[in-house]
Design a protein around this motif. Structure first.
Motif, PDB file in Angstrom:
ATOM      1  N   PHE A  54      87.782  11.180  31.771  1.00  7.24           N
ATOM      2  CA  PHE A  54      87.200  12.517  31.658  1.00  7.24           C
ATOM      3  C   PHE A  54      87.940  13.551  32.497  1.00  7.24           C
ATOM      4  N   ALA A  55      89.203  13.284  32.803  1.00 13.15           N
ATOM      5  CA  ALA A  55      90.032  14.280  33.469  1.00 13.15           C
ATOM      6  C   ALA A  55      90.219  15.441  32.499  1.00 13.15           C
ATOM      7  N   GLU A  56      90.460  16.640  33.041  1.00 16.66           N
ATOM      8  CA  GLU A  56      90.453  17.846  32.213  1.00 16.66           C
ATOM      9  C   GLU A  56      91.377  17.739  30.992  1.00 16.66           C
ATOM     10  N   ASP A  57      92.596  17.220  31.185  1.00 20.25           N
ATOM     11  CA  ASP A  57      93.523  17.215  30.038  1.00 20.25           C
ATOM     12  C   ASP A  57      93.283  16.055  29.083  1.00 20.25           C
ATOM     13  N   ASN A  58      92.261  15.256  29.352  1.00 18.70           N
ATOM     14  CA  ASN A  58      91.940  14.168  28.422  1.00 18.70           C
ATOM     15  C   ASN A  58      90.676  14.490  27.619  1.00 18.70           C
ATOM     16  N   LEU A  59      90.126  15.700  27.836  1.00 20.36           N
ATOM     17  CA  LEU A  59      88.893  16.057  27.129  1.00 20.36           C
ATOM     18  C   LEU A  59      89.214  16.543  25.722  1.00 20.36           C
ATOM     19  N   GLY A  60      88.198  16.541  24.867  1.00 23.94           N
ATOM     20  CA  GLY A  60      88.363  17.043  23.511  1.00 23.94           C
ATOM     21  C   GLY A  60      88.585  15.925  22.519  1.00 23.94           C
ATOM     22  N   VAL A  61      89.234  16.276  21.413  1.00 23.91           N
ATOM     23  CA  VAL A  61      89.378  15.353  20.286  1.00 23.91           C
ATOM     24  C   VAL A  61      90.626  14.495  20.448  1.00 23.91           C
ATOM     25  N   HIS A  62      90.459  13.190  20.311  1.00 26.92           N
ATOM     26  CA  HIS A  62      91.598  12.265  20.420  1.00 26.92           C
ATOM     27  C   HIS A  62      91.671  11.373  19.202  1.00 26.92           C
ATOM     28  N   ILE A  63      92.853  11.186  18.683  1.00 27.80           N
ATOM     29  CA  ILE A  63      93.024  10.224  17.591  1.00 27.80           C
ATOM     30  C   ILE A  63      93.565   8.957  18.220  1.00 27.80           C
ATOM     31  N   GLU A  64      92.767   7.890  18.127  1.00 27.93           N
ATOM     32  CA  GLU A  64      93.179   6.628  18.740  1.00 27.93           C
ATOM     33  C   GLU A  64      94.299   5.997  17.914  1.00 27.93           C
ATOM     34  N   GLU A  65      94.914   4.966  18.480  1.00 28.12           N
ATOM     35  CA  GLU A  65      96.036   4.317  17.787  1.00 28.12           C
ATOM     36  C   GLU A  65      95.644   3.762  16.419  1.00 28.12           C
ATOM     37  N   ASN A  66      94.379   3.284  16.315  1.00 24.39           N
ATOM     38  CA  ASN A  66      93.955   2.725  15.023  1.00 24.39           C
ATOM     39  C   ASN A  66      93.420   3.798  14.081  1.00 24.39           C
ATOM     40  N   GLY A  67      93.570   5.077  14.448  1.00 24.99           N
ATOM     41  CA  GLY A  67      93.151   6.169  13.571  1.00 24.99           C
ATOM     42  C   GLY A  67      91.732   6.662  13.822  1.00 24.99           C
ATOM     43  N   ASP A  68      90.965   5.940  14.652  1.00 25.20           N
ATOM     44  CA  ASP A  68      89.600   6.379  14.950  1.00 25.20           C
ATOM     45  C   ASP A  68      89.628   7.673  15.766  1.00 25.20           C
ATOM     46  N   ILE A  69      88.561   8.453  15.609  1.00 27.07           N
ATOM     47  CA  ILE A  69      88.498   9.716  16.347  1.00 27.07           C
ATOM     48  C   ILE A  69      87.459   9.614  17.457  1.00 27.07           C
ATOM     49  N   THR A  70      87.879   9.939  18.676  1.00 23.21           N
ATOM     50  CA  THR A  70      86.968   9.942  19.812  1.00 23.21           C
ATOM     51  C   THR A  70      86.961  11.347  20.402  1.00 23.21           C
ATOM     52  N   VAL A  71      85.745  11.830  20.683  1.00 20.76           N
ATOM     53  CA  VAL A  71      85.622  13.136  21.325  1.00 20.76           C
ATOM     54  C   VAL A  71      85.028  12.923  22.705  1.00 20.76           C
ATOM     55  N   ARG A  72      85.699  13.409  23.725  1.00 21.49           N
ATOM     56  CA  ARG A  72      85.167  13.297  25.085  1.00 21.49           C
ATOM     57  C   ARG A  72      84.798  14.692  25.570  1.00 21.49           C
ATOM     58  N   MET A  73      83.532  14.834  25.998  1.00 26.61           N
ATOM     59  CA  MET A  73      83.106  16.153  26.442  1.00 26.61           C
ATOM     60  C   MET A  73      82.300  16.042  27.729  1.00 26.61           C
ATOM     61  N   VAL A  74      82.433  17.079  28.556  1.00 29.79           N
ATOM     62  CA  VAL A  74      81.704  17.134  29.809  1.00 29.79           C
ATOM     63  C   VAL A  74      80.668  18.247  29.702  1.00 29.79           C
ATOM     64  N   ALA A  75      79.429  17.934  30.065  1.00 26.97           N
ATOM     65  CA  ALA A  75      78.380  18.941  30.097  1.00 26.97           C
ATOM     66  C   ALA A  75      78.203  19.383  31.540  1.00 26.97           C
ATOM     67  N   GLY A  76      78.134  20.685  31.733  1.00 27.14           N
ATOM     68  CA  GLY A  76      77.907  21.204  33.074  1.00 27.14           C
ATOM     69  C   GLY A  76      77.248  22.547  32.944  1.00 27.14           C
ATOM     70  N   ARG A  77      76.480  22.956  33.959  1.00 29.95           N
ATOM     71  CA  ARG A  77      75.822  24.256  33.863  1.00 29.95           C
ATOM     72  C   ARG A  77      76.886  25.348  33.758  1.00 29.95           C
ATOM     73  N   TYR A  78      77.022  26.154  32.692  1.00 31.96           N
ATOM     74  CA  TYR A  78      76.198  26.121  31.492  1.00 31.96           C
ATOM     75  C   TYR A  78      77.099  26.119  30.265  1.00 31.96           C
ATOM     76  N   ALA A  79      77.742  25.006  30.009  1.00 32.36           N
ATOM     77  CA  ALA A  79      78.553  24.867  28.789  1.00 32.36           C
ATOM     78  C   ALA A  79      78.895  23.408  28.579  1.00 32.36           C
ATOM     79  N   PHE A  80      79.417  23.150  27.380  1.00 29.99           N
ATOM     80  CA  PHE A  80      80.027  21.856  27.106  1.00 29.99           C
ATOM     81  C   PHE A  80      81.530  22.106  27.071  1.00 29.99           C
ATOM     82  N   PHE A  81      82.279  21.279  27.765  1.00 30.77           N
ATOM     83  CA  PHE A  81      83.725  21.487  27.835  1.00 30.77           C
ATOM     84  C   PHE A  81      84.455  20.385  27.093  1.00 30.77           C
TER      85      PHE A  81
END
Ligand code: CUA
Length: 184
Positions: A54-81
């Motif tokens: 969950f480091a800043e540059d690893n957040l958001g949409v990622h396409i894994e090697e097998n093609g699956d999509i993973t989204v990593r997001m951090v919730a904090g007052r007051y937004a989702f990043f």
């Protein structure tokens, strides 16, 4: 023990109503793929930015090697990043949410993307979006004075459009790699 027939009737009616409600909830949960809370994975909320995942540059949409999509997001007052993400329609997406401060909830209306984000835990939810469009990502647990301003956006685009943009990105990164190797 004597039970008045009228009382008996009402006991049966109320039991019937309770079972009706439970079956409605069960059928709805199964049909719409309602996600049960999945808070089994722990994380140190104070050190999220230092974690690899969950480091800043690893957040958001990622396409894994097998093609699956993973989204990593951090919730904090007051937004989702990050504040905006772009996703393909008709594709399974795995969301992984963490909170950096207090309890938040996340909900994307008209989808099954809904879960609580408890500090100290990773909330994982799977969803997919049949229709392209703009989807708000809203907080639905009261988390402080700015709670009602806590939202981000997901843009769901056509699957073909998505595939084309991925292909384009791959060719551009290939040419950059080629240019770099030429310069050596
Ligand atoms: Cu975050 Cu309400």
């Amino acid at each position: 023990m004597h039970i008045d027939p009228l009382e008996k009737k009402w006991v049966l009616i109320s039991l019937g109503m309770v079972s009706l409600f439970i079956s409605i909830i069960m059928v709805d949960a199964l049909l719409h793929g309602v996600n049960a809370p999945s808070n089994v994975e722990t994380i140190d909320s104070r050190k999220i930015h230092l974690s690899e995942e969950f480091a800043e540059d690893n957040l958001g949409v990622h396409i894994e090697e097998n093609g699956d999509i993973t989204v990593r997001m951090v919730a904090g007052r007051y937004a989702f990043f990050p504040k905006q993400i772009v996703l393909p329609a008709e594709t399974k997406v795995t969301f992984r949410w963490v909170s950096m401060d207090v309890l938040h909830g996340v909900h994307m209306p008209m989808t099954n993307m809904s879960t609580m984000i408890v500090p100290g835990y990773v909330a994982q939810v799977e969803s997919s979006f049949p229709r392209p469009g703009e989807y708000p990502i809203l907080c639905n647990e009261y988390c402080g004075l700015g709670h009602d301003h806590m939202w981000s956006k997901a843009f769901v685009i056509d699957k073909e459009e998505w595939d084309a943009s991925i292909a384009e990105q791959n060719t551009t990164s290939d040419t950059t790699a080629d240019e770099e190797s030429n310069n050596e």
